[in-house]
Scaffold this active site. Structure first.
Site: not given
Ligand SMILES: NC(=O)c1ccc[n+]([C@@H]2O[C@H](COP(=O)([O-])OP(=O)(O)OC[C@H]3O[C@@H](n4cnc5c(N)ncnc54)[C@H](O)[C@@H]3O)[C@@H](O)[C@H]2O)c1
Length: 699
Positions: A105, A125
């Site tokens: 990210e 995640e």
């Protein structure tokens, strides 16, 4: 310092330096923004490169901050990414080795990305019951394309950088370096080349559309629903990516944040995060420091080529470690080897193992009938009959022949390891390695620490366990160790439930609906009901006051030992594992109930589940208090890895914590009043009573 700052000519280099994987904890985030500011304030600097030191670009969030307020403390990851996007000077991410989660990210917030080949890229995640919460679900579809991005986000699986670079139209990587070694040099050259380019490109500005959005997301949901089962996160990943294609970037970010926050509070995510931490914690033994000297284990001997010996040997062969097997007779050896071959051959047939690998593994196996041939092995594991007399003979021989420093392990499941150790003049080298059947498949390994087992032996076997890919949990010496000691109470409750009015199928169905892989009666049929029978016969001698249902004994008296005899609590058709309810067994249970003068009552699924699960919890609390297990999370690992406890509930201890220990104790007090149950068992273990009274939890 968790980042390093250097200036090379006109390029500033910010290197994440937070071993082992450059986790983005608060200190690291803060020093990234500080150094970014420094670079922007320095007139000599024209462009900025961000990279990672050591083994990773970045593995993502700092696991120590999971779920804690520190993860949100400013600058949080979202703010760091915005700071990078707003940098007036171009920022280039130089990505190598591992780029995952928050690391990816962060890279997606940079103006440019150059990656080394061979880098593992992922947004994992979902494996923790979450979704990427710092723009991953909004930026990756823009950079990579909707479908490949959704695949990565929903699966959490890593993809190699060179594969990603081949995706048509991808904007994830501006360049792939020609090799990992030249990444730094090529990143500098790239940063210099684009130093004056304006406006700076941002992933958030890229278009994000799917030509066939309605049909595609419907299809994706159908696929994901089937696979996600009890976990909510994968479907939420689809929602978030769909939002990226339908909403403005900022609105998509808001939706991602909302979904992320909601998932964070689900019991499923809590369970997965607990398991993630528990697995790491299990390998640490409180009084055995990480730097404890270990012994080299380069060769293994296995005594006994039966059910367990063969499976145990396969673990080591699979890891490339030579094994020598000993039996009393040649035909027992031949039978054992034939079973191992059959096992490998079925893997070859299914395409799970290559023929040459199979041969390579079998090439590491040798056999013998003589103890003297074992003397050079670094570790020996005994898996002979479960009788103290036989173990004594074997360990006396091992003590005679094994070289000094060799580790002597026993796979006993019920016998006193301290007594086994006492058969040798080196009890400090003796340890229990309790594998579970089938030993080549089951992940769990209980490492049984004797009173005299040396610390370096513990450190060595924990490392060996990792090598053969087992989840090792340390147990002290007691009857049944952690797992089987608890399952005995669970089995006892199963018996009482039959006496009071249930059928085996009703009990199994209720606990399977709760999420167990298998109910107690199907499990008994799989393991062999005769095993429990033998244990009970011993218990009747040792603990004549202990209360048992007699139904399981009656079943065994009929020779219904389970799958291996084609009949147990259920019937079985040869070659199949389907459990078919049997009316004769139900009648047998009813007749026994009548003989005791019990009027059957309708028992709810809730009561079944509570009695079965809380029986595990109460026994576990005793185990914890006695120091047989050193932490509650170890007990959870045993039940998740070895007994089919539902993963999304995080193990019996975390489950009890989530129910609330006060509520658990209240239920136990209710069960204690049932005259057909065992009131003394339901006295809450002192530790449980104390924690419940103080409003505390196990974990
Ligand atoms: N079967 C399970 O599910 C399971 C699970 C965990 C632990 N264990 C433990 O593993 C051990 C072995 O169990 P198993 O199920 O493999 O039994 P098994 O009967 O399948 O195999 C035992 C083997 O040991 C051999 N043997 C017996 N005495 C010997 C001796 N003196 N020297 C050399 N070989 C000898 C036998 O010939 C036989 O092949 C037991 O201690 C048992 O409690 C079994």
């Amino acid at each position: 310092m968790t980042t390093l700052y250097e200036v090379h000519g006109s390029v500033a280099l910010i290197t994440l330096s937070n071993p082992p994987v450059n986790g983005l904890g608060h200190a690291t985030r803060l020093s990234i923004t500080d150094n970014l500011q420094k670079a922007n304030d320095d007139d000599a600097v024209k462009s900025i490169v961000i990279t990672g030191a050591g083994k990773a670009f970045s593995g993502g969030a700092d696991i120590k901050e999971f779920g804690s307020p520190k993860a949100l403390q400013e600058p949080n990851l979202l703010s760091v990414i915005v700071a990078i996007e707003k940098s007036p000077k171009p920022v280039v991410a130089a990505i190598h080795s591992v780029c995952m989660g928050g690391g990816l990210e962060l890279a997606l917030g940079c103006h440019y990305r150059i990656a080394a080949p061979g880098c593992s890229v992922a947004l994992p995640e979902v494996k923790l019951g979450l979704l990427p919460g710092a723009g991953g679900t909004q930026r990756l579809p823009r950079a990579l394309g909707v479908e490949p991005a959704l695949n990565m986000i929903v699966s959490g699986e890593p993809v190699k950088s060179e594969m990603l670079a081949q995706i048509p139209g991808q904007k994830l990587f501006d360049k792939l370096s020609s090799s990992p070694d030249t990444l730094a040099e090529e990143a500098f050259a790239f940063a210099q080349a684009i130093a004056e380019t304006r406006p700076l490109p941002l992933v958030r500005d890229l278009p994000c559309k799917h030509r066939n959005g309605d049909a595609y997301f419907q299809f994706a949901r159908n696929m994901v629903k089937g696979m996600a089962k009890n976990f909510p996160a994968p479907l939420k990943c689809v929602d978030a990516v769909e939002a990226a294609t339908r909403q403005k970037f900022e609105d998509g970010m808001r939706i991602e944040r909302e979904l992320f926050t909601n998932l964070m509070f689900t019991p499923e995510s809590r369970a997965l995060r607990h398991v993630f931490m528990a697995e790491r914690a299990a390998s640490k033994i409180p009084d055995v420091p990480a730097d404890t000297a270990q012994r080299a284990i380069n060769s293994i001997a296995v005594i006994g080529a039966g059910t367990m010996g063969g499976g145990i040997a396969m673990n080591f062969l699979n890891a490339g470690i030579p094994v020598k097997m000993l039996e009393m007779k040649q035909d027992a050896l031949d039978r054992g080897i034939a079973t191992m071959r059959k096992n490998y051959e079925s893997q070859v047939k299914k395409g799970k193992l290559k023929q040459d690998k199979y041969e390579e593994r079998m090439g590491l196996l040798s056999t013998t009938l003589s103890y003297d041939d074992l003397k050079d092995a670094d570790m020996v594991i005994e898996a002979v009959f479960e009788e103290m007399g036989v173990k004594e003979k074997v360990f006396t021989e091992l003590d005679r022949v094994m070289k000094p420093g060799a580790i002597l392990a026993s796979n006993t499941s019920t016998l006193d390891l301290n007594q086994i150790a006492s058969f040798t003049k080196r009890p400090e080298d003796v340890v229990g390695l309790h594998f579970f059947s089938p030993a080549n498949i089951m992940k769990l390994l209980e490492v049984v620490r004797g009173d005299k087992t040396a610390k370096y032996v513990m450190a060595t076997v924990m490392a060996v366990a990792k090598k053969i890919r087992k989840t090792a949990v340390v147990s002290g010496v007691c009857d049944g160790f952690i797992g089987n000691r608890m399952i005995e109470q669970y089995g006892r409750q199963g018996g009482f439930l039959l006496d009071e009015g249930c059928t085996p199928a009703q009990v199994d169905k209720a606990i399977e609906k709760f999420g167990f892989a298998m109910g107690p009666f199907r499990m008994g049929d799989l393991a062999g009901n005769d095993i429990g029978w033998a244990i009970r016969k011993r218990r009747y001698q040792e603990k004549p006051d202990m209360k048992y249902s007699k139904t399981a004994d009656l079943l065994c008296e009929k020779g219904r030992f389970g799958q291996k005899t084609g009949a147990g609590w259920y019937d079985y058709v040869a070659g199949k594992r389907d459990a078919i309810p049997n009316q004769e067994v139900v009648s047998m249970i009813e007749a026994h109930r009548n003989s005791l003068g019990i009027t059957p009552r309708k028992i709810s699924d809730d009561e079944i589940v509570q009695r079965l699960v809380y029986s595990l919890v109460n026994e576990a609390a005793h185990i914890l208090e006695e120091g047989i297990a050193s932490k509650a999370s170890d007990i959870d690992m045993v039940y998740l890895m070895g007994y089919g406890f539902p993963l999304y509930r995080g193990g019996p201890m975390l489950y009890a914590d989530q129910v609330g220990l006060f509520n658990v104790v209240q239920a136990m007090n209710r069960f204690a009043k049932n005259p057909l149950d065992d009131a003394s068992f339901w006295q809450p273990a002192p530790l449980l009573a104390r924690l419940a009274a103080e409003g505390k939890t196990f974990n």
